[in-house]
Design a protein around this motif. Sequence first.
Motif, short mmCIF file in Angstrom:
data_model
loop_
_atom_site.label_atom_id
_atom_site.label_comp_id
_atom_site.label_asym_id
_atom_site.label_seq_id
_atom_site.Cartn_x
_atom_site.Cartn_y
_atom_site.Cartn_z
N ILE A 7 48.28 46.89 -10.87
CA ILE A 7 47.55 46.33 -9.59
C ILE A 7 46.78 46.14 -11.19
CG2 ILE A 7 46.05 46.95 -8.33
CD1 ILE A 7 47.98 48.06 -6.29
N LEU A 8 46.34 46.69 -11.89
CA LEU A 8 45.08 46.75 -12.20
C LEU A 8 45.46 45.56 -13.10
CD1 LEU A 8 43.14 48.30 -14.06
CD2 LEU A 8 44.93 49.03 -15.63
N VAL A 9 46.67 44.98 -13.48
CA VAL A 9 46.81 43.77 -15.03
C VAL A 9 46.16 42.68 -13.47
CG1 VAL A 9 48.66 42.25 -15.48
CG2 VAL A 9 48.91 44.86 -16.21
N ILE A 10 46.43 42.30 -12.51
CA ILE A 10 46.57 41.50 -11.58
C ILE A 10 45.09 41.29 -11.74
CG2 ILE A 10 46.45 40.44 -8.98
CD1 ILE A 10 49.19 41.20 -9.23
N LEU A 11 43.91 42.75 -11.40
CA LEU A 11 42.81 42.82 -11.80
C LEU A 11 41.91 42.51 -12.33
CD1 LEU A 11 41.64 45.68 -9.59
CD2 LEU A 11 41.01 43.99 -8.68
N ILE A 12 42.23 42.79 -13.79
CA ILE A 12 41.74 42.06 -15.39
C ILE A 12 42.12 40.56 -15.52
CG2 ILE A 12 42.45 42.16 -17.41
CD1 ILE A 12 42.99 45.50 -17.63
N VAL A 13 42.97 40.12 -15.21
CA VAL A 13 43.17 39.04 -14.74
C VAL A 13 43.03 37.98 -14.24
CG1 VAL A 13 45.22 37.40 -15.22
CG2 VAL A 13 46.01 39.13 -16.44
N GLY A 14 42.59 38.42 -12.96
CA GLY A 14 41.80 37.60 -12.20
C GLY A 14 40.55 37.89 -12.32
N LEU A 15 39.59 38.87 -12.91
CA LEU A 15 38.39 39.13 -13.50
C LEU A 15 37.74 37.98 -14.62
CD1 LEU A 15 37.54 42.92 -13.16
CD2 LEU A 15 36.54 41.02 -11.61
N LEU A 16 38.78 37.94 -15.30
CA LEU A 16 38.97 37.16 -16.76
C LEU A 16 38.71 35.18 -16.39
CD1 LEU A 16 41.24 39.17 -19.50
CD2 LEU A 16 39.09 38.66 -19.83
N LEU A 17 39.63 35.65 -15.23
CA LEU A 17 39.38 34.22 -15.14
C LEU A 17 38.53 33.64 -13.94
CD1 LEU A 17 44.00 33.90 -14.23
CD2 LEU A 17 42.59 32.90 -16.21
N ILE A 18 37.41 34.39 -13.75
CA ILE A 18 36.30 33.88 -12.82
C ILE A 18 35.48 32.83 -13.49
CG2 ILE A 18 34.45 34.55 -11.71
CD1 ILE A 18 36.00 37.19 -10.98
N PRO A 19 35.19 32.76 -14.47
CA PRO A 19 34.49 32.30 -15.93
C PRO A 19 35.36 30.93 -14.80
CG PRO A 19 34.34 33.58 -16.50
CD PRO A 19 35.48 34.34 -15.32
N ARG A 20 36.57 30.54 -15.77
CA ARG A 20 37.04 29.37 -15.55
C ARG A 20 36.84 28.82 -14.00
NH1 ARG A 20 40.31 27.75 -19.94
NH2 ARG A 20 40.42 26.17 -18.93
N PHE A 21 36.80 30.06 -13.11
CA PHE A 21 37.00 28.60 -11.71
C PHE A 21 35.17 28.26 -11.47
CE2 PHE A 21 40.41 31.89 -10.84
CZ PHE A 21 41.27 30.28 -10.26
N ILE A 22 35.01 28.62 -12.34
CA ILE A 22 32.92 28.71 -11.95
C ILE A 22 32.75 27.69 -13.49
CG2 ILE A 22 30.71 28.86 -13.45
CD1 ILE A 22 30.71 32.25 -12.32
N LEU A 23 33.23 27.05 -14.44
CA LEU A 23 32.63 26.21 -15.35
C LEU A 23 34.67 24.83 -14.16
CD1 LEU A 23 34.16 27.74 -18.46
CD2 LEU A 23 31.81 26.04 -17.50
N ARG A 24 35.43 24.96 -13.24
CA ARG A 24 35.71 23.51 -12.86
C ARG A 24 35.02 23.12 -11.70
NH1 ARG A 24 41.58 24.84 -12.54
NH2 ARG A 24 41.70 23.43 -15.03
#
Length: 82
Positions: A7-24
């Motif tokens: 769960i921690l890994v999924i949360l961290i990866v999800g947080l790291l991908l937020i800027p990618r979605f904002i850019l896209r």
Amino acid sequence: MNSDVLILVILIVGLLLIPRFILRFGGAGLRESALGENIRVRTNSWVSIVALLFGALLLGEAVTILFFLLISVLALREYLSI
């Protein structure tokens, strides 16, 4: 792997991908700007760092310690070159 760690890994990866979605989905102006390029490069580097760290964690304690040793030596070398 423990479910809490997963769960921690999924949360961290999800947080790291937020800027990618904002850019896209943030519009073409942000994607093509220097700020957008800076965010993209930084996000890619952080995703790489986190992937390497999780890989080291999965391989065991000794590999994780060696990983941090390598990162520390590289950071010290960069600092001393300034």
